[in-house]
Scaffold this active site. Sequence first.
Site, PDB file in Angstrom:
ATOM      1  N   SER A 228       0.703  -1.233   0.025  1.00  0.00           N
ATOM      2  CA  SER A 228      -0.048   0.076   0.068  1.00  0.00           C
ATOM      3  C   SER A 228       0.929   1.294   0.023  1.00  0.00           C
ATOM      4  O   SER A 228       1.964   1.091   0.551  1.00  0.00           O
ATOM      5  CB  SER A 228      -1.016  -0.027   1.275  1.00  0.00           C
ATOM      6  OG  SER A 228      -1.493   1.258   1.407  1.00  0.00           O
TER       7      SER A 228
ATOM      8  N   TYR B 250      -1.704  -1.220  10.857  1.00  0.00           N
ATOM      9  CA  TYR B 250      -2.074  -1.639   9.377  1.00  0.00           C
ATOM     10  C   TYR B 250      -0.814  -1.021   8.796  1.00  0.00           C
ATOM     11  O   TYR B 250      -0.034  -1.549   7.911  1.00  0.00           O
ATOM     12  CB  TYR B 250      -3.290  -1.382   8.613  1.00  0.00           C
ATOM     13  CG  TYR B 250      -3.385  -1.323   7.179  1.00  0.00           C
ATOM     14  CD1 TYR B 250      -3.693  -2.834   6.859  1.00  0.00           C
ATOM     15  CD2 TYR B 250      -3.068  -0.402   6.331  1.00  0.00           C
ATOM     16  CE1 TYR B 250      -4.042  -3.106   5.487  1.00  0.00           C
ATOM     17  CE2 TYR B 250      -3.179  -0.464   5.126  1.00  0.00           C
ATOM     18  CZ  TYR B 250      -3.576  -1.808   4.748  1.00  0.00           C
ATOM     19  OH  TYR B 250      -3.588  -1.946   3.360  1.00  0.00           O
TER      20      TYR B 250
END
Length: 243
Positions: A138, A151
Amino acid sequence: MQLFNKTIVITGGTSGVGLELVKLLSRNNQVSVVARSAERLNKLKHAFPHLQTFQADLSNACTYPNLAEKIISSTPKIDILINNAAVQYPTTFIDNTFVYENVAREINTNLTAICSLCFLLLPALKQEESSYILNINSGLALTPKKSSAIYCATKAALRSFSQSLRYQVIETNIGILEAYLPIVDTPMTTGRGANKISAEKAAIAIIKGLEKERQKNYIGKTRFLPLLLTIAPGLARSMMKRS
């Protein structure tokens, strides 16, 4: 690389980007799918009878050796391992809704499972003349946002792991690739974010990068992040702090 008649293992392949990758790659390749939900795997198997499916909860580290053994038993040679599975719990440590048990679940799914499967599946990856590990990452690996600290940390760690592993296997038949995604319209991002790209568009961009054997495939808006962090790091961090 021509994605034809390849043996591919995809984690998290029953929804979102993973599902779109399965749909596209299963047309001309032998695809094995790892996912947590047995019900979703059964539905996927019904829609694509030629798939191999493996049910496993990647948040539980105890499952990895048995999962890898089952995969290798049915797929002795692996051309491509796509580590796609991920979870995100968008709460802060000071929220009343923060669940302590999710810390281990998030770290295991997003990082420990990837590190473990990369090692445990090495015997099958070594069997091919050339094979690849593709880690789906990401843009948050480059700069974190306010929410989802765990995360963001796992994605930053995955970035570092991928680079280090690339150094380790440089003299082997295995290539280490990365794809960096912007916010994608998936069940995980429901109700959050704006200007999302579709899961199908993300999957197509991932496959294009895989075909070109691109070590770092920055998709959508993430392609601007490295430059922005170089010329205006304060602005980039300020933007993410507010998100």
